[in-house]
Design a protein around this motif. Structure first.
Motif, PDB file in Angstrom:
ATOM      1  N   LEU A 189      12.793 -19.896  17.716  1.00 31.14           N
ATOM      2  CA  LEU A 189      11.772 -18.946  17.259  1.00 31.14           C
ATOM      3  C   LEU A 189      11.101 -19.469  15.979  1.00 31.14           C
ATOM      4  O   LEU A 189       9.873 -19.377  15.815  1.00 31.14           O
ATOM      5  CB  LEU A 189      12.443 -17.588  16.998  1.00 31.14           C
ATOM      6  CG  LEU A 189      11.535 -16.432  16.616  1.00 31.14           C
ATOM      7  CD1 LEU A 189      10.475 -16.219  17.658  1.00 31.14           C
ATOM      8  CD2 LEU A 189      12.350 -15.157  16.439  1.00 31.14           C
ATOM      9  N   LEU A 205      15.200 -24.170  25.886  1.00 31.50           N
ATOM     10  CA  LEU A 205      14.392 -23.288  25.040  1.00 31.50           C
ATOM     11  C   LEU A 205      13.931 -24.052  23.782  1.00 31.50           C
ATOM     12  O   LEU A 205      12.768 -23.960  23.378  1.00 31.50           O
ATOM     13  CB  LEU A 205      15.220 -22.060  24.640  1.00 31.50           C
ATOM     14  CG  LEU A 205      14.509 -21.050  23.764  1.00 31.50           C
ATOM     15  CD1 LEU A 205      13.320 -20.457  24.490  1.00 31.50           C
ATOM     16  CD2 LEU A 205      15.444 -19.937  23.330  1.00 31.50           C
ATOM     17  N   CYS A 233      12.543 -15.819  23.522  1.00 37.67           N
ATOM     18  CA  CYS A 233      13.391 -15.721  22.325  1.00 37.67           C
ATOM     19  C   CYS A 233      13.790 -14.271  22.089  1.00 37.67           C
ATOM     20  O   CYS A 233      14.923 -13.973  21.707  1.00 37.67           O
ATOM     21  CB  CYS A 233      12.662 -16.256  21.097  1.00 37.67           C
ATOM     22  SG  CYS A 233      12.344 -18.009  21.172  1.00 37.67           S
ATOM     23  N   SER A 246      10.130 -24.873  22.552  1.00 35.90           N
ATOM     24  CA  SER A 246       9.525 -24.516  21.259  1.00 35.90           C
ATOM     25  C   SER A 246       9.143 -25.773  20.474  1.00 35.90           C
ATOM     26  O   SER A 246       8.277 -25.721  19.618  1.00 35.90           O
ATOM     27  CB  SER A 246      10.458 -23.630  20.449  1.00 35.90           C
ATOM     28  OG  SER A 246      11.646 -24.298  20.202  1.00 35.90           O
ATOM     29  N   SER A 282      19.815 -23.047  26.152  1.00 31.22           N
ATOM     30  CA  SER A 282      19.411 -23.149  24.736  1.00 31.22           C
ATOM     31  C   SER A 282      18.656 -24.445  24.488  1.00 31.22           C
ATOM     32  O   SER A 282      17.657 -24.468  23.775  1.00 31.22           O
ATOM     33  CB  SER A 282      20.646 -23.114  23.831  1.00 31.22           C
ATOM     34  OG  SER A 282      21.328 -21.921  24.025  1.00 31.22           O
ATOM     35  N   HIS A 310      18.762 -20.050  19.391  1.00 34.32           N
ATOM     36  CA  HIS A 310      17.599 -19.247  19.807  1.00 34.32           C
ATOM     37  C   HIS A 310      16.679 -18.962  18.633  1.00 34.32           C
ATOM     38  O   HIS A 310      15.456 -18.973  18.781  1.00 34.32           O
ATOM     39  CB  HIS A 310      18.072 -17.932  20.434  1.00 34.32           C
ATOM     40  CG  HIS A 310      18.980 -18.141  21.594  1.00 34.32           C
ATOM     41  ND1 HIS A 310      19.952 -17.227  21.977  1.00 34.32           N
ATOM     42  CD2 HIS A 310      19.106 -19.184  22.457  1.00 34.32           C
ATOM     43  CE1 HIS A 310      20.621 -17.692  23.006  1.00 34.32           C
ATOM     44  NE2 HIS A 310      20.119 -18.883  23.314  1.00 34.32           N
ATOM     45  N   HIS A 311      17.286 -18.698  17.492  1.00 35.62           N
ATOM     46  CA  HIS A 311      16.421 -18.363  16.365  1.00 35.62           C
ATOM     47  C   HIS A 311      15.786 -19.590  15.735  1.00 35.62           C
ATOM     48  O   HIS A 311      14.719 -19.510  15.115  1.00 35.62           O
ATOM     49  CB  HIS A 311      17.190 -17.499  15.358  1.00 35.62           C
ATOM     50  CG  HIS A 311      17.481 -16.153  15.922  1.00 35.62           C
ATOM     51  ND1 HIS A 311      18.703 -15.838  16.485  1.00 35.62           N
ATOM     52  CD2 HIS A 311      16.700 -15.056  16.092  1.00 35.62           C
ATOM     53  CE1 HIS A 311      18.666 -14.597  16.949  1.00 35.62           C
ATOM     54  NE2 HIS A 311      17.447 -14.104  16.729  1.00 35.62           N
ATOM     55  N   HIS A 327      17.416 -12.759  21.916  1.00 37.87           N
ATOM     56  CA  HIS A 327      17.792 -12.127  20.656  1.00 37.87           C
ATOM     57  C   HIS A 327      18.579 -10.843  20.939  1.00 37.87           C
ATOM     58  O   HIS A 327      19.524 -10.500  20.232  1.00 37.87           O
ATOM     59  CB  HIS A 327      16.509 -11.801  19.867  1.00 37.87           C
ATOM     60  CG  HIS A 327      16.733 -10.961  18.643  1.00 37.87           C
ATOM     61  ND1 HIS A 327      17.090 -11.486  17.426  1.00 37.87           N
ATOM     62  CD2 HIS A 327      16.658  -9.613  18.457  1.00 37.87           C
ATOM     63  CE1 HIS A 327      17.213 -10.519  16.536  1.00 37.87           C
ATOM     64  NE2 HIS A 327      16.948  -9.369  17.124  1.00 37.87           N
TER      65      HIS A 327
END
Length: 1977
Positions: free
Chosen positions: A1593, A1551, A1570, A1555, A1548, A1589-1590, A1574
């Motif tokens: 995004l 990631l 993502c 981003s 995470s 994760h969101h 998801h």
């Protein structure tokens, strides 16, 4: 000539139209719902009343209307102005009656309409317009607020035009209010009690000022002139002085002394510091005696506690109330008690906005206290109410010991140490006083009933006041001295007998009503003439002398006593008034005559008895019958040309002579019956020449003036008289008139006569050719005779000015006849020659000369400036282009602006003198003036040059363009400059258009024709223009109903922009699908055969519970995705999409719900998710939106379950900066409710909004929630733990980067706060300690080791101890008491609990030493290098330490995997010996966490940069971890050792890092990651991971692709708070990190998307950008090309951003000096306006550039160019219509093919060169050449222009033959045209050399067609007037001889060679010279 002509008494002028006048407000009030009814019986029209029963009926009707009723209406009019260029003239009316005030406007062309109508509570005493100055912090000058003030008895209502309303209570009764340039002046009503009240000291001040409705009312001080008082500054307390007039410009006040009967003029100005201190001595002096103390205190109690007794209707207190406001004793100032908290102000609108106390909104309690009405407030002194009553009892009034006895009773209450004086704002300085009237005079003057300013035609200014008792108008002349102090000097007073008078501003005159009832026009103090008003004939003159003087001073009623609503009677011309009635009426007004008496004498016609309401040249006549008429007085001239001539005459003549001419002209022009419109110029010439002594009817051309067709249609004036057709009766009437008999013997009269007779005689129309007409003599006694030469010269300069304006040139041809005549008579040969050259056909016929003998010539004044060689502006400019020397050019200031502008432009641009426009103007221009007159023109100049011209570069073209703009020159003006003269300016503009500066003002950009830049300067955002911009690419999701669309909360992303950024796919739709949380989720569980239905339902619900973990985490990401994308409507609440936690189970789509009770659902599961949902909704609001306190409160939900959402909404408003607008009251309200979430949201929101401001009020607010910041003895408040955490972070935000010592100390100790004895501080201690650490880091952000004044705190050492553990130190400071006893629950001993304190301390160190590259601190954070030590550290702490170490060593972070791996300690990287006892689990976990920390640091270092190396590196790591994860199911050793949770955390973080790097770019690879995560559901994927994760995004599509992340210190701090690597396990988990802090990521976002918008279509488009990076230590200066719309890199890294050609106009934004311009563009949605070049298509339509105009014609040449195709390439309407009308062969018209081709070629050229404005120039040149070819040129003017064009081109070619790309005219076109002209002229010369020769010899030419060609030849070849130089050139034997002789003549060589054959031939006598080919030149 006798003087009678100038005795203007008998003349009369005709007035303009008459209209009946009724104030519009009266009509409006009739229909107004709250209007008081005037109880007027609707009167019949007055004429009927008189007819019915004479006086009786009228008297009856008047008795019903008591006078009291009718005096209650009053109105005033003023000139309104719209403010834009074409000023539409209209009148504004302010009407008040009863309680209603109506403000309306209307003009002659438009009916009146109401702007505003106000209704107030009590009767209106006065209504007026006033402008208040509001100080503006940003700019130097004040802003002006235009307001309407309505005065009532107890208060003043002020309504501003912008819609603010104020109510200012009045502390006393006001008798009058006056508007000044600073604010209002209030006059206190004088009352009888004054004297008793203030017996011990000075009287109270009578005049007060109010600077602004929110300011205190302050007394005015005055500085009287004179020896008696000794100019002592004192309060204005003389009750005998009444103000009668105030004026804004100049700022003066006129007052009247009621005792002495004298008027004085005062200058009103701001008070100086010394004057203040004179009237305000130190308060200690005034409180010497008990009496002094009592008095001043007593006054204060009154001034401040105005009780309602004050109003006239209240109990008898009005006397005291009005008189109470004042100073007592010689120096005691007015004091007021600070205890009395009510500022005397009532605020009508929201206090927070208008409070002038510039306090931040939290401390607006002060402003709120303003909102209490002081009238209702209880008095603040106990004594004063008792005091009020006692003072008014009759007993007290007469009691001698009154004051002392009171003193004893009041003294105790009055001992007030806190006194503050009211400081005066204004001082009135006496400028002038009337001479006191001597005793022998009849009586004292009464108070002036009217005062006004007026000026005369020669710019003298007068202050006039009307003294009705003497029936006099006294005119005081005043001069504004030009010294440093702008004082006024009053030299003289003149008295004019008058009954009434009003000024007429626009025509510099005033209208005077004489006692006999006739109207007379004066200009200044010069009588012009009577005004003839049709239907109101004044009495015969004979009676006027017997007017009896009245022997008693009369009461002066200032309001007209019969402003009735009678209707206008029919005006019957045939009823003549009887003389008696007229006389009787005019006197009767001054006796207190009853109405009855007045009307019995009035028999037939009404007469004028007063004037009022002057606006421009209109005025209202009040008739005796009560009706009113609006009368307009005609202007001095309507024709532009006549106006200009009059201006010139006024400039050059002495004032007396000028005045005579103007008055004379005015009378002739406006005589009754007046001229027809087109005769105005002819009339002027006749008048003017007669005044100069000509006999106009003997000169043939003037004789025929009246009956010719006007010389040019342009002269026809703008307004036609109502009836142009006269009749014979008119003529007979005129012939019989007194006027005619008086004028009969004079030339003016006879001119009319003779022209009538000669009109039949056709012979006289033929020109007489014999100059020997003996009768033409001058009359040397004419008033202008001495000045003929001077007048001729100014008119010549005016003629030169008119030549420079295409629109005025036709008028020049009218002027030239007059000039030619004067030039001949003054024997000025060269001038005559010049006029002949300009208008050969017009002038060759005029040959008459008026005889001047030597004696007369001696009488004339020859001015020094009249030179024999005529100034010709074209030849001046031509010499300039050739580079010859030039004498300065003469010009008339204010009359020849165009001459000045063009001469200086050439000096600057062609000669290249950079100082031409500033310092060295006199080198090129010489000013003409008539001595004393120059003052007026000087001021004109000062005004012009006050525009500061800042030359940004050395470039001449840029200087020229900027200077022209500062002079107010626009494209419209350029169009009217002749094409030859304008070419250099067009060239400069063309150069600037190619490379403009980005910081030019809007006007400059408009001038150079860059609409894209001017639009940019004109600030406009995409969001606002959404309506006008049609939707471009529609990227709606394919199938979705409207309802769904609305709900998901993501519909506001600007589709057009996202459609351009991601045009190839639908990734934005995909993100919307992933982030939507408003629709039910799909729960698909297959029912196995062995599962029972009940178990199946439970299974489905368990599955739904898992899915809900994801749904609840979505809003955090959605908030980032829709960031700042919505502008709310102030009348609607914000739409918040609901959080839907239900599911649908296929195949039947049955509902699955968690609330069915089948499974256990955690309590409060949705409280935090709904908070996040509220934040997401609130973050949509853009910072630029209009949001106010009321709207925020209006969004508060009714139902309590939505309270959490509202809490989130408040936090979001703080993050986008709107929460500062919330009123303090509401904040207090929300916090007292005690709702935990609301408190968290509010505290974090306000702190974010006040980031780094150290705001005291916010600090207080936060401190209440942090026990550590309260004093140790304070009551223990029960503050929920999470609120404490939020408050601590709040302190960090508010003090971010300030290094505030006290807060740092407290926060440092709070990191290690021990648990308390009674279970307090025991739960969730980790999150508090972390918050304290983060806050400490923020307070000392980036300070590193230089923390000022904190060395004794040992911050780094203390933090290190918190990080690694050790012995706890004793608590220092204030909180020692609190932690005395240890906790009874938790046994920590006396060592530090590292598990609690380590994360906070680590991040605090990281933030304090952020980017400092401090190696010693970084080494503390290294992971341990022995296995033994490694076992002591939690693996996730390793992540934090690595992250902290890397961001301290900021510059060492490199975007590659080697660097990431270098962070892993050596011992883990080597090969492992199996014999060693290594715990593999520890090792793998440590390795993974260290890698994740390093990746996180990499993400922060390259946040928002989209750096490909950093991205590739992170992507590799992410894939590696992903592989581990997928293996997690299989029994892989490594995975089990690491543990799924740890792997997931690391993934995470990587990631998120990815981003961060790609923030806002919407990168596809990250999006796939993502999306994959998801979909992963399962028990291990908890709420926190979904949130991570969101968030990733959301960051990837930050703000819909418009925002990205910054790497400033503040942004890094926000990211560390928001992305703290420990995510919550479930939705209620706040143990390690408060969930609300996740949203602080918004503080790191900044807009960096640049969107090019086509300025013509207003649609976003693609455009190529060139971005240049500054040099850094990692790379040299680099330039990259980007296709916009694109994300820009961080601005501090950039040197320049440039829009590249060839598709769009280039535009460069230089960032090396100033990034502010680009920042403001980016913050306004990043809209950068670009303009498509002509001949190009946008990238969207033509990606390869193969369809452009150039590309299509390059192979086939111009002939293939289709004019029809032009519309695709240019949007210029001029070019489109040209191609439509001129470039197509139409049916039925045989066009010549070559003409069409020529036009097409011109069009092509203009489009390709991108200069459509050159099309008229091309056409003009073509026309000149065509006319010459045919040999019929009409005039020589176009040849002048062509010559200037050729000379410019030559000079450019000489300078640089190669460099002609920046010249406007293309290289092929001009030589062809030039050659064509040469051929035509040479052919003419071949045939007509004899004509030229005889011209050169000065022989008289025969009048034939050759004269035009000859003039053309002379002009084009620039041959000077050779009349007297012929002898020098004759007899040259060779060319060399000729050249040497002609060098001083200034003929260009090329042109001289053309003359060689003529000159040499004349010498040798042969026709041609052998072997001398002409065409060689």
């Amino acid at each position: 000539m006798s003087e009678v002509v100038y005795e203007e008494t008998a003349t009369m002028i005709a007035a303009g139209e008459l209209q009946s006048f009724v104030p519009f407000g009266r009509e409006h009030c009739r229909n107004h719902p709250h209007a008081f009814n005037l109880q007027l019986r609707e009167l019949q029209p007055a004429s009927e009343l008189w007819a019915s029963d004479g006086a009786a009926g009228l008297v009856g009707s008047l008795q019903e209307v008591s006078l009291q009723e009718r005096e209650r209406e009053f109105w005033q009019l003023r000139k309104g102005c719209t403010g834009n260029e074409e000023e539409v003239e209209f009148e504004e009316e302010l009407y008040a009656a009863g309680n209603v005030v109506v403000w309306s406007q209307g003009s002659r062309t438009q009916a009146s309409s109401v702007c505003k109508a106000f209704t107030v509570d009590s009767p209106v005493q006065q209504a007026l317009w006033c402008n208040f100055a509001v100080p503006n912090n940003k700019k130097q000058e004040d802003e002006v607020e235009h307001t309407v003030c309505i005065v009532q008895s107890s208060c003043i209502n002020v309504h501003t035009v912008t819609g603010k309303d104020f109510i200012s209570p009045l502390p006393f009764q006001v008798s009058n209010v006056w508007a000044t340039s600073f604010g209002l002046l209030l006059e206190r009503k004088n009352t009888t009690n004054d004297t008793q009240l203030t017996s011990p000291g000075e009287p109270l001040p009578t005049v007060f000022s109010m600077l602004h409705p929110l300011d205190e009312i302050a007394p005015v001080v005055c500085k009287p002139a004179g020896l008696f008082e000794g100019s002592r500054v004192q309060y204005l307390s003389d009750s005998t002085m009444k103000i009668v007039f105030t004026c804004c410009q100049p700022s003066i006040v006129v007052s009247y002394d009621t005792v002495q009967g004298i008027h004085s003029v005062w200058n009103l100005r701001k008070v100086t510091h010394d004057e203040r201190s004179t009237v305000l001595p130190c308060p200690a002096e005034s409180i010497g005696s008990p009496l002094g103390l009592m008095a001043s205190g007593f006054l204060n109690s009154h001034l401040r506690n105005i009780s309602r007794l004050d109003s006239p209707g209240g109990s008898g207190a009005s006397g005291l109330g009005a008189g109470s406001c004042c100073a007592v004793g010689s120096g005691s100032p007015l004091h007021f008690s600070a205890l009395h908290s009510h500022h005397s102000r009532i605020m009508a609108s929201s206090p927070a906005i208008h409070s002038r106390v510039h306090s931040p909104s939290i401390s607006n309690m002060a402003a709120l206290s303003r909102a209490h009405s002081p009238g209702m407030a209880a008095p603040s002194f106990s004594g004063s109410s008792r005091f009020n009553t006692s003072l008014h009892s009759p007993l007290a009034r007469g009691h001698p010991g009154f004051l002392p006895s009171l003193n004893s009773s009041v003294n105790e209450t009055m001992l007030m140490p806190e006194m503050e004086p009211i400081i005066p704002d204004f001082c009135m300085e006496q400028l002038w006083s009337e001479a006191a009237t001597a005793g022998c005079q009849r009586e004292m003057s009464s108070q002036a009933s009217k005062v006004f300013l007026t000026s005369d035609l020669c710019e003298n200014h007068y202050l006039c006041f009307l003294v009705e008792s003497h029936q006099q108008l006294r005119c005081v002349k005043f001069i504004e001295s030009s010294g440093t102090s702008a004082q006024l000097i009053f030299p003289s007073v003149t008295t004019i007998p008058a009954k009434d008078a009003e000024p007429l501003q626009t025509i510099d005159a005033m209208l005077v009503l004489e006692a006999c009832g006739s109207l007379v026009l004066y200009t200044g103090i010069t009588r012009v003439s009577k005004v003839f008003v049709p239907g109101l004939l004044s009495a015969p003159f004979s009676l006027t002398n017997h007017r009896p003087y009245l022997s008693t001073p009369v009461e002066n009623v200032s309001t007209p006593n019969n402003v009735g609503s009678m209707h206008l009677p029919r005006l019957d011309e045939d009823l003549m008034p009887s003389p008696v009635s007229e006389l009787r009426g005019s006197v009767i007004k001054h006796h207190e005559a009853s109405f009855l008496e007045e009307y019995t004498f009035q028999q037939s016609l009404p007469y004028i008895h007063a004037l009022r309401d002057p606006v421009c040249n209109r005025v209202t006549l009040e008739l005796s019958g009560g009706a009113m008429l609006r009368l307009s007085i005609p202007e001095v001239a309507t024709s532009e040309l006549v106006k200009k001539c009059l201006q010139a005459i006024r400039l050059i003549l002495p004032k007396e002579a000028a005045m005579k001419v103007l008055v004379k002209w005015y009378n002739i022009y406006n005589a009754p019956g007046g001229p027809t419109a087109h005769a105005e110029w002819n009339m002027f010439v006749t008048c003017f020449m007669t005044l100069m002594g000509y006999s106009t009817e003997s000169l043939t051309w003037t004789k025929n003036l009246h009956f010719e067709v006007p010389l040019s249609p342009v002269i026809a004036a703008k307004k036609a008289r109502p009836s142009d057709g006269g009749s014979d009766e008119d003529w007979d009437y005129l012939m019989a008139s007194h006027y005619h008999h008086q004028m009969g013997s004079q030339p003016v009269g006879s001119m009319v006569n003779s022209s009538v007779t000669s009109s039949t005689d056709t012979d006289s129309l033929s020109f007489s050719s014999s100059p020997s007409n003996a009768s033409l003599k001058f009359d040397s006694s004419a008033p202008l005779f001495p000045h003929i030469a001077a007048l001729f010269y100014v008119l010549h300069l005016l003629y030169q000015e008119l030549q420079l304006d295409e629109l005025q040139r036709a008028r020049a041809s009218s002027l030239v006849c007059l000039l030619h005549q004067l030039a001949r008579d003054l024997r000025l040969e060269e001038y005559v020659d010049l006029y002949w050259r300009d208008y050969p056909s017009l002038i060759s016929g005029l040959t008459e000369i008026t005889f001047l003998d030597q004696a007369l010539i001696d009488q004339m004044q020859r001015p020094s400036f009249l030179r024999p060689e005529p100034p010709c502006v074209f030849s001046w400019l031509s010499r300039c282009l050739r580079g010859d020397e030039n004498a300065p050019f003469p010009y008339l200031p204010g009359i020849c602006p165009r001459t000045r502008l063009l001469v200086l432009s050439y000096a600057l641009y062609i000669i290249g003198d950079k100082n031409a426009t500033s310092a060295e103007e006199s080198k090129y221009l010489v000013k003409l003036s008539a001595g004393p007159k120059s003052r007026a023109s000087e001021t004109h100049f000062k005004r012009q040059s006050s525009v500061k011209v800042r030359f940004s570069s050395e470039n001449l073209a840029e200087q020229l363009v900027v200077w022209l703009t500062s002079q107010g020159f626009t494209l419209k003006d350029l169009e009217s400059v002749p094409f030859g003269v304008a070419l250099p300016i067009r060239e400069a503009i063309y150069q600037c258009r190619e490379q403009p500066c980005s910081d030019w003002s809007e006007e400059v950009c408009l001038l150079i024709g860059r609409q894209d830049l001017s639009k940019q300067a004109h600030k406009m955002t995409l969001a606002k223009s959404k309506a006008s911009v049609g939707s471009g690419l529609s990227l709606e999701p394919p199938t979705s109903t409207e309802a769904d669309e609305e709900e998901d909360g993501m519909s506001d992303i600007i589709q057009e922009v996202t459609g351009l950024i991601w045009s190839q796919d639908l990734r934005v739709q995909e993100v919307r699908r992933l982030l939507q949380s408003s629709r039910p989720v799909r729960v698909s569980v297959v029912q196995l055969p062995e599962v029972s239905d009940h178990e199946y339902i439970e299974e489905k619900e368990n599955k739904l519970l898992q899915l809900c973990q994801r749904t609840m985490a979505l809003p955090v990401g959605r908030g980032l995705f829709t960031l700042f994308s919505y502008h709310p409507v102030p009348t609607e609440p914000l739409p918040v999409p609901k959080l839907n936690l239900t599911g649908r189970a296929p195949p039947r789509n049955t509902m699955v719900d968690l609330n069915s009770g089948n499974i256990d659902v955690p309590p409060n599961m949705t409280s935090w998710p709904s908070f996040h949902n509220g934040v997401a909704a609130g973050l949509k609001i853009a910072p630029a939106s209009q949001v106010d306190s009321a709207w925020i409160a209006y969004n508060k939900p009714k139902s309590p379950e939505l309270a959490n959402e509202y809490a989130g909404f408040l936090m979001a408003l703080g993050l986008n900066g709107h929460l500062t607008k919330l009123a303090t009251l509401n904040i207090h309200d929300y916090l007292t409710k005690g709702h935990e979430m609301t408190s968290i949201g509010l505290l974090l929101g306000i702190s974010s909004a006040k980031l780094g401001t150290m705001d005291m009020s916010v600090t207080r607010l936060l401190s209440i929630h942090i026990p550590a910041l309260l004093p140790p003895t304070s009551t223990e408040l029960d503050v929920p733990h999470n609120v404490q955490v939020a408050a601590v972070i709040g302190i960090g935000l508010v003090y971010q980067g300030t290094g505030h010592r006290h807060n740092a100390e407290v926060l440092l100790s709070e990191i290690g706060r021990p648990p308390g004895p009674e279970m307090e501080y025991c739960t969730d201690r980790e999150s508090y300690s972390l918050a304290a650490g983060l806050a400490l880091g923020m307070v000392c952000l980036g300070h590193g080791s230089n923390l000022i004044g904190m060395t004794d705190l040992n911050v780094p050492e203390q933090l290190y101890q918190y990080m690694v553990g050790g012995h706890r130190r004793a608590q220092a400071g204030a909180n020692r008491e609190r932690h005395k006893s240890p906790s009874y629950q938790i046994k920590e001993g006396d060592t530090i609990n590292v598990d609690v304190t380590c994360p906070g301390a680590t991040l605090a160190l990281a933030m304090i030493y952020l980017k400092t590259n401090n190696r010693s601190i970084a080494d503390w954070l290294k992971p341990p290098d022995t296995w033994f030590l490694l076992d002591f550290i939690k693996p996730e702490f390793l992540l934090l330490r690595t992250l902290a170490r890397c961001i301290i060593m900021w510059d060492e972070i490199l975007p590659n995997s080697e660097w990431v791996k270098s962070n892993i300690p050596q011992i883990m990287r080597g090969t492992f010996d199996s014999s060693e006892d290594i715990n593999m689990e520890t090792m793998t976990q440590a390795q993974d966490y260290i890698t994740a920390g390093a990746c996180m640091a990499l993400g922060l270092r390259f946040a928002g940069s989209a750096n490909s190396d950093a991205f590739d590196c992170l992507y590799e790591f992410a894939k590696t971890f992903m592989k581990f994860m997928t293996l997690a199911g299989t029994a892989s050793v490594g995975v089990q050792q690491t543990g799924y949770y740890n792997l997931q955390t690391s993934l995470s973080m990587i990631l998120l890092a990815m981003s961060m790097v790609m923030a806002g770019t919407g990168d596809l690879k990250v999006l796939q990651f993502c999306r994959f995560l998801h979909k992963r559901m399962g028990t291990e994927m908890n709420y926190g991971f979904h949130m991570a994760h969101h968030m990733a995004l959301g960051l990837l599509f930050l703000g819909g692709g418009r925002y990205t992340l910054s790497t400033s210190n503040s942004a890094i701090a926000a990211l560390l708070c928001a992305l703290y690597p420990h995510f919550p396990a479930h939705s209620t988990d706040n143990r390690y990190h408060l969930q609300a802090l996740r949203h602080l990521v918004v503080l790191a976002a900044e807009p960096r998307l640049l969107v090019p918008v086509d300025v013509d279509s207003l649609k976003p488009c693609y455009s190529l950008l060139e971005v240049t990076y500054k040099e850094t230590k990692w790379y040299s200066e680099t330039t990259v090309d980007l296709m916009a719309p694109t994300m820009l890199p961080e601005l501090h890294l950039l040197k320049r951003v440039k829009v590249k050609g060839p598709r769009y106009w280039e535009l460069s934004l230089d960032l090396s000096q100033d990034t502010q311009h680009l920042k403001s563009i980016l913050s306004r949605d990043g809209v950068l306006y670009v303009k498509l070049r002509a001949g190009q298509l946008p990238y969207k339509d033509d990606p390869q550039g193969w369809k452009s105009l150039m590309a299509t014609t390059i192979n086939t040449g111009v002939r293939a160019f289709k004019p029809e195709a032009i519309s695709t390439f240019t949007s210029e309407p001029a070019l489109l219509s040209f191609s439509e009308l001129f470039c197509k062969s139409l049916e039925g018209i045989k066009h010549r093919e070559e003409t069409l081709l020529f036009f097409s070629a011109m069009l092509y050229e203009c489009v390709m060169q991108e200069c459509p404005e050159m099309l008229p120039t091309y056409i003009s040149i073509e026309q000149v050449v065509g006319a010459l070819r045919q040999g019929y040129p009409q005039q020589t003017f176009p040849l002048w222009q062509l010559r200037l064009v050729v000379e410019l081109w030559d000079s450019r070619m000489q300078k640089s033959p190669t460099n002609c790309h920046n010249t406007l005219l293309s290289s092929e076109f001009l030589p062809v045209m030039k050659n064509s002209v040469d051929v035509s002229l040479d052919n003419w010369l071949k045939d007509n050399s004899a004509v030229l020769r005889s011209y050169l010899r000065g022989e008289v030419l025969s009048r034939d067609a050759q004269s035009v060609m000859l003039a053309c030849f002379l002009v084009y070849r620039s041959i000077p007037c050779l009349r007297n130089t012929h002898t020098q050139l004759e007899g040259c034997s060779s060319v060399g001889d000729l050249l040497s002789r002609s060098s001083q003549l200034g003929i260009p060589l090329r042109d001289l060679l053309r003359l060689v054959p003529v000159l040499l031939c004349s010498a040798s006598g042969a026709q041609t010279m052998p072997g001398f080919p002409l065409h060689a030149f």
